[in-house]
Scaffold this motif. Structure first.
Motif, PDB file in Angstrom:
ATOM      1  N   PHE A  13       0.824  -1.197   0.000  1.00 33.76           N
ATOM      2  CA  PHE A  13       0.000   0.000   0.000  1.00 33.76           C
ATOM      3  C   PHE A  13       0.865   1.258   0.000  1.00 33.76           C
ATOM      4  O   PHE A  13       2.079   1.203   0.208  1.00 33.76           O
ATOM      5  N   TYR A  14       0.199   2.385  -0.218  1.00 31.49           N
ATOM      6  CA  TYR A  14       0.900   3.655  -0.369  1.00 31.49           C
ATOM      7  C   TYR A  14       1.590   4.100   0.911  1.00 31.49           C
ATOM      8  O   TYR A  14       2.533   4.893   0.875  1.00 31.49           O
ATOM      9  N   ASP A  15       1.118   3.624   2.071  1.00 34.36           N
ATOM     10  CA  ASP A  15       1.720   4.032   3.339  1.00 34.36           C
ATOM     11  C   ASP A  15       2.876   3.131   3.758  1.00 34.36           C
ATOM     12  O   ASP A  15       3.407   3.279   4.861  1.00 34.36           O
ATOM     13  N   GLY A  16       3.276   2.189   2.898  1.00 37.65           N
ATOM     14  CA  GLY A  16       4.414   1.330   3.185  1.00 37.65           C
ATOM     15  C   GLY A  16       4.079   0.015   3.847  1.00 37.65           C
ATOM     16  O   GLY A  16       4.986  -0.771   4.134  1.00 37.65           O
ATOM     17  N   THR A  17       2.809  -0.257   4.101  1.00 39.06           N
ATOM     18  CA  THR A  17       2.429  -1.511   4.747  1.00 39.06           C
ATOM     19  C   THR A  17       2.205  -2.606   3.708  1.00 39.06           C
ATOM     20  O   THR A  17       1.877  -2.339   2.551  1.00 39.06           O
ATOM     21  N   VAL A  18       2.388  -3.835   4.153  1.00 39.97           N
ATOM     22  CA  VAL A  18       2.134  -5.024   3.341  1.00 39.97           C
ATOM     23  C   VAL A  18       1.158  -5.907   4.107  1.00 39.97           C
ATOM     24  O   VAL A  18       1.328  -6.135   5.309  1.00 39.97           O
ATOM     25  N   CYS A  46      -0.169  -8.250   8.742  1.00 32.09           N
ATOM     26  CA  CYS A  46       0.017  -6.897   8.230  1.00 32.09           C
ATOM     27  C   CYS A  46       1.230  -6.300   8.937  1.00 32.09           C
ATOM     28  O   CYS A  46       1.317  -6.339  10.167  1.00 32.09           O
ATOM     29  N   PHE A  47       2.170  -5.774   8.163  1.00 33.30           N
ATOM     30  CA  PHE A  47       3.386  -5.242   8.766  1.00 33.30           C
ATOM     31  C   PHE A  47       3.871  -4.043   7.961  1.00 33.30           C
ATOM     32  O   PHE A  47       3.564  -3.899   6.771  1.00 33.30           O
ATOM     33  N   LEU A  48       4.622  -3.172   8.619  1.00 33.88           N
ATOM     34  CA  LEU A  48       5.182  -1.986   7.982  1.00 33.88           C
ATOM     35  C   LEU A  48       6.493  -2.374   7.308  1.00 33.88           C
ATOM     36  O   LEU A  48       7.480  -2.680   7.981  1.00 33.88           O
ATOM     37  N   ALA A  49       6.504  -2.345   5.983  1.00 36.07           N
ATOM     38  CA  ALA A  49       7.672  -2.788   5.227  1.00 36.07           C
ATOM     39  C   ALA A  49       8.572  -1.632   4.813  1.00 36.07           C
ATOM     40  O   ALA A  49       9.795  -1.784   4.770  1.00 36.07           O
ATOM     41  N   HIS A  50       7.978  -0.468   4.495  1.00 34.73           N
ATOM     42  CA  HIS A  50       8.761   0.654   3.980  1.00 34.73           C
ATOM     43  C   HIS A  50       8.262   1.958   4.582  1.00 34.73           C
ATOM     44  O   HIS A  50       7.135   2.039   5.086  1.00 34.73           O
ATOM     45  N   GLN A  52       7.865   4.604   2.751  1.00 33.60           N
ATOM     46  CA  GLN A  52       7.026   5.219   1.724  1.00 33.60           C
ATOM     47  C   GLN A  52       6.272   4.121   0.981  1.00 33.60           C
ATOM     48  O   GLN A  52       6.246   2.975   1.432  1.00 33.60           O
ATOM     49  N   ALA A  53       5.669   4.459  -0.138  1.00 27.22           N
ATOM     50  CA  ALA A  53       4.788   3.531  -0.844  1.00 27.22           C
ATOM     51  C   ALA A  53       5.533   2.279  -1.298  1.00 27.22           C
ATOM     52  O   ALA A  53       6.707   2.332  -1.677  1.00 27.22           O
ATOM     53  N   VAL A  54       4.831   1.148  -1.264  1.00 28.10           N
ATOM     54  CA  VAL A  54       5.359  -0.115  -1.775  1.00 28.10           C
ATOM     55  C   VAL A  54       5.109  -0.154  -3.279  1.00 28.10           C
ATOM     56  O   VAL A  54       3.980  -0.014  -3.737  1.00 28.10           O
ATOM     57  N   ARG A  55       6.170  -0.364  -4.054  1.00 25.26           N
ATOM     58  CA  ARG A  55       6.071  -0.329  -5.512  1.00 25.26           C
ATOM     59  C   ARG A  55       5.933  -1.714  -6.131  1.00 25.26           C
ATOM     60  O   ARG A  55       5.351  -1.859  -7.205  1.00 25.26           O
ATOM     61  N   SER A  56       6.471  -2.744  -5.483  1.00 28.29           N
ATOM     62  CA  SER A  56       6.417  -4.082  -6.072  1.00 28.29           C
ATOM     63  C   SER A  56       6.627  -5.133  -4.991  1.00 28.29           C
ATOM     64  O   SER A  56       7.331  -4.893  -4.003  1.00 28.29           O
ATOM     65  N   ILE A  57       5.983  -6.287  -5.179  1.00 25.06           N
ATOM     66  CA  ILE A  57       6.119  -7.443  -4.282  1.00 25.06           C
ATOM     67  C   ILE A  57       6.319  -8.681  -5.147  1.00 25.06           C
ATOM     68  O   ILE A  57       5.692  -8.819  -6.202  1.00 25.06           O
ATOM     69  N   GLU A  58       7.183  -9.572  -4.693  1.00 24.32           N
ATOM     70  CA  GLU A  58       7.412 -10.818  -5.427  1.00 24.32           C
ATOM     71  C   GLU A  58       7.629 -11.950  -4.434  1.00 24.32           C
ATOM     72  O   GLU A  58       8.410 -11.826  -3.487  1.00 24.32           O
ATOM     73  N   TRP A  59       6.904 -13.058  -4.651  1.00 26.39           N
ATOM     74  CA  TRP A  59       7.084 -14.245  -3.819  1.00 26.39           C
ATOM     75  C   TRP A  59       8.329 -15.006  -4.251  1.00 26.39           C
ATOM     76  O   TRP A  59       8.704 -15.004  -5.423  1.00 26.39           O
ATOM     77  N   CYS A  60       8.946 -15.699  -3.294  1.00 25.54           N
ATOM     78  CA  CYS A  60       9.996 -16.660  -3.614  1.00 25.54           C
ATOM     79  C   CYS A  60       9.328 -17.954  -4.055  1.00 25.54           C
ATOM     80  O   CYS A  60       8.529 -18.532  -3.316  1.00 25.54           O
ATOM     81  N   ASN A  65       7.493 -18.986   2.233  1.00 22.95           N
ATOM     82  CA  ASN A  65       7.645 -18.209   3.459  1.00 22.95           C
ATOM     83  C   ASN A  65       8.431 -16.925   3.221  1.00 22.95           C
ATOM     84  O   ASN A  65       8.504 -16.078   4.116  1.00 22.95           O
ATOM     85  N   PHE A  66       9.008 -16.789   2.036  1.00 23.93           N
ATOM     86  CA  PHE A  66       9.858 -15.641   1.756  1.00 23.93           C
ATOM     87  C   PHE A  66       9.248 -14.794   0.641  1.00 23.93           C
ATOM     88  O   PHE A  66       8.666 -15.325  -0.312  1.00 23.93           O
ATOM     89  N   LEU A  67       9.404 -13.495   0.777  1.00 26.61           N
ATOM     90  CA  LEU A  67       9.012 -12.568  -0.276  1.00 26.61           C
ATOM     91  C   LEU A  67       9.922 -11.353  -0.224  1.00 26.61           C
ATOM     92  O   LEU A  67      10.612 -11.106   0.764  1.00 26.61           O
ATOM     93  N   VAL A  68       9.909 -10.587  -1.309  1.00 29.31           N
ATOM     94  CA  VAL A  68      10.725  -9.384  -1.411  1.00 29.31           C
ATOM     95  C   VAL A  68       9.808  -8.214  -1.733  1.00 29.31           C
ATOM     96  O   VAL A  68       8.829  -8.357  -2.469  1.00 29.31           O
ATOM     97  N   THR A  69      10.102  -7.069  -1.144  1.00 29.83           N
ATOM     98  CA  THR A  69       9.342  -5.851  -1.402  1.00 29.83           C
ATOM     99  C   THR A  69      10.305  -4.732  -1.779  1.00 29.83           C
ATOM    100  O   THR A  69      11.438  -4.682  -1.293  1.00 29.83           O
ATOM    101  N   VAL A  70       9.845  -3.851  -2.645  1.00 35.94           N
ATOM    102  CA  VAL A  70      10.608  -2.648  -2.986  1.00 35.94           C
ATOM    103  C   VAL A  70       9.686  -1.454  -2.804  1.00 35.94           C
ATOM    104  O   VAL A  70       8.480  -1.531  -3.061  1.00 35.94           O
TER     105      VAL A  70
END
Length: 341
Positions: A13-18, A46-50, A52-60, A65-70
């Motif tokens: 989301f735009y507030d940095g949460t996933v 639900c957790f605060l990842a960034h 600022q806004a989250v631009r992309s998410i990708e599962w492993c 159990n693993f994912l990456v966020t930018v």
């Protein structure tokens, strides 16, 4: 989520949460009936990842159990959903637009915006998650912002579309080994097609340097469409014989060094989304779309091999055994979307 039963969904989301949803949950706290007889599903994580806004998410794909966020804070973070109090690794390099995580590797391929990139380093990079400790590998340079990237696990290839209207594919080396000593990486990438925005002239086409100056300096779609058109130049990908000496390759290398960006007009030729087919029987198909609203499909015939035709019936039989689907006779090469050699 990559592994069966595919019941988890993640969004940024735009507030940095996933947030992560369980689509098959029967919990009364997560699955709430609304007065209008609709169903509202709440996330179970639900957790605060960034910042600022989250631009992309990708599962492993190897372990769900693993994912990456930018995010817009220029950080790339690797997460373990079992311990969300801190990321596994946090890397701050540049403003990323999208990532692709191929199955065999312990890292991601990143597309980037050119606003924070040093001169000559804008483009596509492979970044290790931190387990092997490899330095970033420069997959392909790009002159402008790379809006979208997609990877094929079957072909070990990534494709990216950028603001200049060029769709480029790159065959990755074995990134389980340190890529520091890889030579002639330019031979691993090739253009799929190039979209050029040209001014409409009833008297005939103008020269390239004059065409850019004749384009209307406007950000309005209606004005740009009325006074210009897009020319697509496709590359013959049926064979890679003598490919380095062909005109599309020479044009691509020239664009990487001397391309000029005109940011004072609407980038009607820009490509905003690129996707490989994830299926084995259509592994060579690549779809792209951009600002003009045109969706194009290409088949990378030259990357197909006899190994793919051998894997298809074997994988179909293994899938039926593992997941209990109704067994069917292995498909013949004629039934596949893969090109036959």
């Amino acid at each position: 989520m990559p592994c069966k039963p595919h019941h988890h969904l993640a969004a940024g989301f735009y507030d940095g949460t996933v947030a992560v949803w369980n689509l098959l949950t029967k919990s009364l706290l997560q699955c709430v009936h609304q007065p209008d007889a609709s169903l509202k599903l709440y996330p179970f994580q639900c957790f605060l990842a960034h910042d600022q806004a989250v631009r992309s998410i990708e599962w492993c794909k190897a372990d769900s159990n693993f994912l990456v966020t930018v995010g817009s804070d220029r950080k790339i973070k690797f997460w373990d959903l079992r311990r969300l109090y801190e990321p596994i690794n946090s890397i701050k390099r540049f403003l990323s637009t999208e990532v692709a995580w191929l199955l065999p590797y312990n890292g991601i391929t990143v597309a980037q915006d050119n606003c924070y990139a040093p001169y000559g380093l804008c483009g596509i990079h492979y970044i290790d998650a931190g387990y092997l400790g490899f330095k970033a590998y420069f997959v392909a340079p790009r002159k402008g912002t790379v809006w979208s990237i997609s990877g094929s696990d079957w072909l070990n290839t990534v494709a990216a579309g950028d603001i200049t209207g060029e769709l480029v594919a790159a065959v990755l080396p074995d990134l389980a080994v340190n890529p520091l000593n890889i030579k002639r990486s330019s031979d691993r990438r090739f253009p799929v097609y190039k979209a050029d925005l040209l001014p409409y002239n009833p008297e005939g086409p103008e020269r390239t340097e004059q065409a850019e100056q004749a384009l209307p300096r406007t950000q309005r779609y209606s004005e740009m469409v009325a006074r210009s058109y897009i020319r697509f130049q496709d590359t013959d990908l049926r064979s890679f014989q003598n490919f380095p000496s062909r005109e599309p390759m020479r044009r691509m290398h020239t664009q990487e060094l001397k391309a000029e960006l005109s940011l004072d007009r609407l980038q009607l030729e820009a490509l905003h989304k690129v996707r490989f087919s994830p299926n084995l029987d259509s592994q060579g198909w690549l779809v792209s779309g951009g600002q003009a609203g045109i969706v194009r499909a290409h088949c990378l015939v030259g990357l197909a091999s006899g190994v793919g035709h051998q894997l298809l019936p074997e994988c179909q039989a293994r899938f039926s055994i593992l997941y209990g689907d109704t067994p069917s006779s292995p498909a013949s090469p004629d039934d596949s979307l893969l090109p036959v050699e």
